[in-house]
Scaffold this motif. Structure first.
Motif, short mmCIF file in Angstrom:
data_model
loop_
_atom_site.label_atom_id
_atom_site.label_comp_id
_atom_site.label_asym_id
_atom_site.label_seq_id
_atom_site.Cartn_x
_atom_site.Cartn_y
_atom_site.Cartn_z
N ARG A 1 37.26 58.71 50.33
CA ARG A 1 38.38 58.57 51.26
C ARG A 1 38.13 57.39 52.18
NH1 ARG A 1 39.70 62.27 54.94
NH2 ARG A 1 37.57 63.07 55.08
N ALA B 1 41.02 58.21 39.87
CA ALA B 1 42.29 58.91 40.00
C ALA B 1 42.67 59.01 41.45
CB ALA B 1 42.18 60.31 39.40
N ALA B 2 43.91 58.64 41.77
CA ALA B 2 44.38 58.77 43.14
C ALA B 2 44.94 60.17 43.33
CB ALA B 2 45.45 57.73 43.41
N PHE B 3 44.57 60.81 44.42
CA PHE B 3 45.14 62.11 44.78
C PHE B 3 45.58 62.04 46.23
CE2 PHE B 3 42.56 63.68 41.23
CZ PHE B 3 43.47 64.52 40.63
N GLY B 4 46.76 61.53 46.46
CA GLY B 4 47.26 61.48 47.82
C GLY B 4 46.38 60.64 48.71
N ASP B 5 45.69 61.28 49.63
CA ASP B 5 44.89 60.53 50.61
C ASP B 5 43.45 60.33 50.16
OD1 ASP B 5 44.41 63.23 50.79
OD2 ASP B 5 44.10 63.22 52.95
N LYS B 6 43.14 60.64 48.90
CA LYS B 6 41.76 60.45 48.44
C LYS B 6 41.72 60.00 46.98
CE LYS B 6 41.34 65.34 47.31
NZ LYS B 6 42.56 65.97 47.81
#
Lengths: 320, 300
Positions: free
Chosen positions: A246, A267-272
């Motif tokens: 993050r 892999a992007a997961f929203g804010d991380k």
């Protein structure tokens, strides 16, 4: 009594050129919740339809509770409860009348259906609503009515085709508690309700949060089961190889991670970001990325190993 | 900077039923915001008000600076909308579908249409009949249709339902690229898997917006306790015992184990109590909070 409730070997089902089911074998034990996990078109529903004998395979053998589904179809079917994706009920009939209808269709007699229906309604928590019209039920209650209808013949195998599509987490939690109680070997504490000795459940879903609740999971892709194991064992395949990153700006971090030679996937997961790294490379990657991020004037909030999710595993398997 | 979406006390009643109940939030340029809630929680009613299709009973809202009450035409010309129920013509090709919908928006520029196809990763598949495409590809085409008039704001309604994680990932990579290019995105969904991809998530239940924050912050602020995964036999008896244990906030069955959330009770205390009650404990592991935990905690 065998120790396998469902034994399907090398199932094939073709629709024209489409190999919907392409060599699937399934062995499900009594009391087991097995999850067939994959996207629409992966072959989940077709597999279920083969198991209930609604479709004939081009090749393969299926036994359910010891009965040959192809030769002893009716006997095998009498052991199966099936809740399909498009479960239909009579909206202008009451809850109890709906169950009665399903009971009579399945050949239960006058003396049998009522006590059994009440027992099941009690179990799913709809007893107080037995006289309510089905059309007046909430989504979660409709789903429970569907489950009750599938259970009225006291099946030993329950097939649930994407049963919790469209319901909220609270309802879904309730539904799963019912399913887990159903397969649990211990009698219910009140001594009443439905005893679930030996009931097995086969559930299909494209969602990983559902998959993680199953005892065993088969990942399906293009008509094949590409991996099969318990959720914990599947996750263990990537133990120590997933990092969570993050910081800001996230696009810079992403680019930096992509360039690292030991990072296999970002892999992007929203804010991380979730990074999959090569085996035994975690320490190297952490120190390299920390330096890189600093030198490019980006902000690092957190970079740490996290337990792999089923999603991480599915994607890693698909990459091979 | 003016927010792309600004909502103040927005409310909609249908008779006695309050579908949307005094909600407040803002969405800024380039953000990807999720709007998470079950069917019937007021998500669609909110979107319909933001698109000016439904009149609010109370409150105010602006979208791209336009008032949803008075300037709904201006809004609709500038936003894109992608829904599961959106009609793609099965017997038309990708290119034909996109050309058709482009025409609806008055876009006849061939280069623009070709560029849109490229943007959603369907270049080279112009002449594929859509009925022969997988769900994942159809979703990309739907996205292309929603993008052909270059909207500044995109509404996505459960854009990746029914696909596996690989297809979902590929789709979200496109969404992140769009956001990087300055498009603002609002995603309505009832799937946790989808909400995890958003930068901020609003949790809706029974018409109320219970919280809105980043997934990380939601997990941190709403789930203040530790998560323990308890593998024990028999499971149901374990569930009863831990449900009655003081200091345990929530216990749930999770397939082959129990999920326990507690601020005060640690691993040893769990282990000791279960052993004392003759429950065989296989292992107790630390778990990570999920958005589902957040939803369940907020819904309580």
């Amino acid at each position: 009594m065998t120790d396998t409730l469902v034994q399907a070997t090398d199932l094939h089902k073709h629709f024209g050129n489409n190999r919907a089911v392409d060599g699937v074998s399934l062995h499900i034990k009594p009391g087991e919740i097995y999850g067939l996990v994959g996207s629409d078109g992966a072959g989940k529903t077709t597999t279920m339809r083969l198991l209930v004998g609604a479709l004939l395979p081009n090749k393969g053998e299926i036994h359910v509770c010891g009965y040959d589904v192809l030769k002893q179809t009716e006997l095998a079917r009498s052991q199966i409860g099936y809740l399909s994706q498009r479960f239909s009920m009579y909206e202008d009939l009451s809850v109890l009348e709906n169950i009665r209808f399903f009971a009579e269709v399945r050949g239960l007699s006058q003396t049998e259906w009522l006590p059994r229906s009440m027992e099941i309604l009690e179990f799913v928590g709809l007893a107080d609503f037995k006289d309510r019209r089905a059309g007046q039920l909430s989504g979660g209650m409709k789903q429970k009515l569907g489950l009750a209808s599938a259970l009225v013949t006291r099946p030993r195998l329950l097939l649930l085709d994407e049963p919790t599509t469209g319901v909220d987490p609270v309802t879904r939690q309730d539904f799963w508690q019912l399913v887990i109680k159903l397969v649990s070997m211990s009698p219910s504490p009140s001594g009443r309700g439905v005893r679930g000795e030996g009931v097995s459940v086969l559930i299909s879903t494209p969602y990983m949060d559902e998959a993680s609740r199953c005892h065993r999971v088969g990942f399906m892709k293009l008509g094949k089961i590409i991996a099969e194991d318990t959720p914990s064992n599947l996750r263990a395949r990537l133990n120590g190889r997933v990092l969570e990153l993050r910081g800001n700006p996230i696009n810079t971090l992403r680019r930096i991670a992509h360039q690292d030679e030991d990072v296999e996937d970002v892999a992007a997961f929203g804010d991380k970001l979730h990074l999959r790294v090569k085996e035994n490379a975690v320490k190297k990657v952490i120190s390299r990325l920390t330096k890189q991020i600093k030198s490019q004037n980006a902000e690092l909030i957190e970079l740490r190993p996290v337990p792999p999710t089923l999603e991480d595993v599915f994607i890693a398997l698909s990459d091979i | 900077m003016t927010p792309i979406i600004s909502v103040q006390n927005l409310t909609r009643k249908f008779g006695d039923f309050v579908a949307v109940d005094h909600i407040n939030f803002e969405v800024h340029k380039g953000e990807i915001v999720g709007y998470l809630g079950p069917n019937g929680s007021g998500k669609t009613t909110t979107i319909r008000m933001l698109l000016g299709l439904l009149k609010p009973s109370d409150g105010k809202a602006t979208v791209l600076g336009y008032d949803v009450f008075k300037q709904s035409e201006d809004i609709r010309a500038r936003v894109g909308y992608m829904s599961q129920k959106f009609a793609i013509y099965d017997d038309l090709t990708t290119l034909e579908n996109l050309t058709f919908y482009g025409g609806v928006y008055g876009i006849n520029d061939k280069a623009r249409i070709a560029h849109t196809l490229e943007l959603v990763g369907l270049k080279g598949h112009e002449s594929t009949l859509t009925r022969d495409m997988s769900t994942g590809w159809r979703q990309r085409l739907s996205l292309g249709i929603a993008l052909v008039h270059k909207p500044k704001l995109l509404f996505l309604d459960e854009p990746t339902s029914g696909v596996d994680p690989t297809a979902r990932r590929a789709f979200w990579d496109l969404i992140y690229e769009l956001a990087e290019g300055g498009v603002t995105i609002l995603v309505t969904t009832h799937y946790m898997d989808e909400a995890e991809y958003c930068e901020r998530v609003g949790v809706m239940r029974e018409g109320k917006l219970l919280a809105m924050d980043t997934p990380t912050n939601l997990k941190r602020t709403v789930i203040t306790g530790d998560v323990w995964e308890v593998f024990a036999h028999p499971l149901e008896r374990g569930l009863e015992i831990l449900s009655a244990m003081p200091g345990v906030e929530r216990v749930g069955l999770a397939g082959d184990h129990l999920r326990v959330i507690s601020q005060r009770v640690g691993k040893e205390a769990l282990q000791n109590l279960l052993s004392r009650k003759k429950i065989r404990v296989e292992k107790i592991e630390r778990g990570e909070p999920t958005l589902e935990d957040v939803f369940l905690a907020l819904a309580r």
